[in-house]
Design a protein around this motif. Structure first.
Motif, PDB file in Angstrom:
ATOM      1  N   ARG A  10     -14.936  33.333  85.148  1.00  0.00           N
ATOM      2  CA  ARG A  10     -14.353  33.985  83.975  1.00  0.00           C
ATOM      3  C   ARG A  10     -15.347  34.862  83.225  1.00  0.00           C
ATOM      4  NH1 ARG A  10      -9.614  31.185  83.431  1.00  0.00           N
ATOM      5  NH2 ARG A  10      -9.606  29.060  84.273  1.00  0.00           N
ATOM      6  N   THR A  11     -16.631  34.763  83.555  1.00  0.00           N
ATOM      7  CA  THR A  11     -17.663  35.501  82.828  1.00  0.00           C
ATOM      8  C   THR A  11     -18.467  36.377  83.775  1.00  0.00           C
ATOM      9  OG1 THR A  11     -19.264  33.691  83.082  1.00  0.00           O
ATOM     10  CG2 THR A  11     -17.890  33.662  81.115  1.00  0.00           C
ATOM     11  N   GLY A  12     -19.058  37.399  83.235  1.00  0.00           N
ATOM     12  CA  GLY A  12     -19.962  38.229  84.006  1.00  0.00           C
ATOM     13  C   GLY A  12     -19.294  39.252  84.894  1.00  0.00           C
ATOM     14  N   GLY A  13     -18.066  39.672  84.539  1.00  0.00           N
ATOM     15  CA  GLY A  13     -17.399  40.704  85.319  1.00  0.00           C
ATOM     16  C   GLY A  13     -16.969  40.210  86.685  1.00  0.00           C
ATOM     17  N   ARG A  14     -17.114  41.078  87.677  1.00  0.00           N
ATOM     18  CA  ARG A  14     -16.589  40.783  89.015  1.00  0.00           C
ATOM     19  C   ARG A  14     -17.351  39.657  89.703  1.00  0.00           C
ATOM     20  NH1 ARG A  14     -16.807  42.803  94.417  1.00  0.00           N
ATOM     21  NH2 ARG A  14     -14.727  43.136  95.301  1.00  0.00           N
ATOM     22  N   GLY A  15     -18.630  39.501  89.409  1.00  0.00           N
ATOM     23  CA  GLY A  15     -19.421  38.450  90.020  1.00  0.00           C
ATOM     24  C   GLY A  15     -19.750  38.732  91.481  1.00  0.00           C
ATOM     25  N   ARG A  16     -20.572  37.870  92.047  1.00  0.00           N
ATOM     26  CA  ARG A  16     -20.978  38.004  93.446  1.00  0.00           C
ATOM     27  C   ARG A  16     -19.959  37.329  94.359  1.00  0.00           C
ATOM     28  NH1 ARG A  16     -25.059  37.735  90.014  1.00  0.00           N
ATOM     29  NH2 ARG A  16     -26.923  39.015  90.342  1.00  0.00           N
ATOM     30  N   ASP A  17     -19.901  37.816  95.604  1.00  0.00           N
ATOM     31  CA  ASP A  17     -18.953  37.265  96.566  1.00  0.00           C
ATOM     32  C   ASP A  17     -19.304  35.836  96.975  1.00  0.00           C
ATOM     33  OD1 ASP A  17     -17.471  39.584  96.586  1.00  0.00           O
ATOM     34  OD2 ASP A  17     -18.459  40.400  98.367  1.00  0.00           O
ATOM     35  N   HIS A  18     -20.597  35.501  96.935  1.00  0.00           N
ATOM     36  CA  HIS A  18     -21.076  34.212  97.417  1.00  0.00           C
ATOM     37  C   HIS A  18     -21.498  33.343  96.239  1.00  0.00           C
ATOM     38  CE1 HIS A  18     -21.030  36.311 101.231  1.00  0.00           C
ATOM     39  NE2 HIS A  18     -21.856  37.215 100.740  1.00  0.00           N
ATOM     40  N   VAL A  19     -21.146  32.050  96.319  1.00  0.00           N
ATOM     41  CA  VAL A  19     -21.404  31.127  95.215  1.00  0.00           C
ATOM     42  C   VAL A  19     -21.999  29.837  95.759  1.00  0.00           C
ATOM     43  CG1 VAL A  19     -20.375  29.787  93.341  1.00  0.00           C
ATOM     44  CG2 VAL A  19     -19.497  32.080  93.853  1.00  0.00           C
ATOM     45  N   VAL A  20     -23.044  29.365  95.098  1.00  0.00           N
ATOM     46  CA  VAL A  20     -23.612  28.050  95.391  1.00  0.00           C
ATOM     47  C   VAL A  20     -23.356  27.143  94.191  1.00  0.00           C
ATOM     48  CG1 VAL A  20     -25.686  26.712  95.876  1.00  0.00           C
ATOM     49  CG2 VAL A  20     -25.446  28.996  96.839  1.00  0.00           C
TER      50      VAL A  20
END
Length: 415
Positions: free
Chosen positions: A379-389
């Motif tokens: 919900r934060t930081g715009g589009r964000g990165r495709d990969h999440v840890v």
């Protein structure tokens, strides 16, 4: 999709696992650090005792601006002249904690598009209740889940619990895939830590050496979180018979779960703990914990990365992703844990934005916290990165880590 395509799902090397609904639920009260000083005075503690003085000093410098709690220090549970017993704490959780968990579950179900009748499994966790039958049964009843659901309740994993239930749900869903059956797994975590703060102040006041106090009373808060994890059959089938239909908004994909891991750090079982006693729970939180977590996080990341990258289709061999290619949902066990992870992984503040936001505004609520961070991250930081840890640590010491890929265009709007 024909019968051969259905059969292929059971042997695909890429897990067909998706989080389709995700929610966090905090209680209504946000308590500022200075309120703990006021409470200690009102409950008649000796504010000049070395241990309590140290606890209150730590409380003012944790970096937590507000902690979420089910009641204030002025009224409600655990505000009488006597400390609550463990029996009273247990009874309180099995009412208020169950309600909080059910609220989180309803939000996750609503986002997933599935109803209680669609759920095939539940996986739950808590470290602040030990009742039998487990609180997960009470939540299931409140939600009117089918009596035929496959229930699993985890215990003993503490702050690692949010990802422990994700790992367990992934394993159960893959087992269902192997059997060519749908799995719609409702997972939830709930902790009520604030009822134990009275005991923390009581013990700190009686501790002769300030170096020996536990700082849990300055960190922990209350929360619940929930998510729905589905396998490929669940995304296609309208019922457990496997018949197919277009479900419209049901089963929208938020994250694809591609890889996970869990490990115990050797010779650390005395560094972090949570033990039941007559006047509440005795917390153990060693000053060595941030150092251990800092050393453990990169090896786990590097162990999981090649497999994740192969499944995500982003290259193999020397063309590996780096930590700064990921957004990080790090369990904010404390400010030094966040700082240590940022340093050892070479991360920017933006990559840990959700962890800091949850830590500063809600505190550390143990097992639900990492799920709340994951919820905040989308919900934060715009589009964000495709990969999440996502990663968290618990008693043992154990480390849990999960690697996920954002699903664009369904659970998240493009910007």
């Amino acid at each position: 999709m024909g019968s051969q395509a259905l059969a292929d799902l059971a042997i695909s090397p890429i897990p067909g696992l998706w989080i389709t609904g995700l929610a966090s639920q905090y209680p209504p009260h946000l308590i500022q650090p200075e309120k703990l000083d006021d409470a200690a005075a009102r409950f008649g503690h000796d504010l000049e005792s070395p241990g309590l003085k140290k606890l209150l000093q730590v409380n003012r410098h944790t970096g937590i601006k507000t902690r979420s709690m089910v009641s204030t220090y002025q009224d409600g549970f655990a505000t009488g002249s006597e400390l609550p017993s463990i029996v009273e704490i247990d009874n309180y959780f099995r009412q208020v904690g169950v309600d909080l968990a059910a609220q989180a579950c309803r939000k996750a179900l609503r986002e997933s598009g599935y109803g209680p009748e669609d759920i095939t499994h539940t996986v739950a966790v808590t470290c602040t209740n030990e009742g039998n039958p487990g609180y997960d049964l009470l939540v299931a009843r409140q939600l009117n889940l089918p009596h035929t659901i496959d229930r699993t309740l985890l215990h003993g994993v503490g702050c690692a619990g949010g990802l422990s239930i994700l790992r367990t749900a992934g394993q159960l869903a893959l087992a269902a895939t192997y059997r060519q059956r749908p799995a719609r797994v409702l997972c939830f975590a709930c902790e009520l830590c604030s009822p134990n703060i009275r005991r923390e102040m009581h013990e700190a006041e009686r501790c002769p050496d300030p170096a020996d106090i536990c700082i849990g009373g300055a960190l922990f808060s209350d929360a619940a979180a929930a998510f729905v994890l589905c396998n490929e059959y669940a995304m296609m089938a309208s019922s457990d018979t496997g018949s197919l239909k277009n479900d419209g908004p049901r089963g929208r994909r938020l994250f694809q779960l591609l890889e996970w891991g869990s490990a115990t750090i050797p010779d650390t079982e005395d560094e972090l703990g949570w033990y039941t006693e007559p006047l509440g729970r005795r917390a153990i939180l060693s000053r060595n914990v941030p150092g251990y977590t800092k050393k453990a996080i990169r090896p786990m990341f590097e162990q999981l990365l090649p497999s994740y990258q192969a499944k995500a289709g982003t290259g193999t061999g020397t063309d590996l992703l780096q930590p700064d290619n990921f957004d990080w949902a790090l369990h904010p066990g404390g400010g030094t844990i966040i700082e240590g992870a940022q340093q050892v992984l070479g991360l920017t503040g933006d990559q840990l934005r959700a962890s800091r936001e949850i830590y500063e505004t809600r505190g550390n609520s143990s097992s639900p916290t990492v799920l709340a961070v994951l919820d905040e991250l989308r919900r934060t930081g715009g589009r964000g990165r495709d990969h999440v840890v996502a990663t968290s640590f618990g008693p043992g010491l154990m480390i849990e880590m999960a690697m996920l890929r954002r699903c664009r265009g369904e659970g998240e709007e493009e910007e």
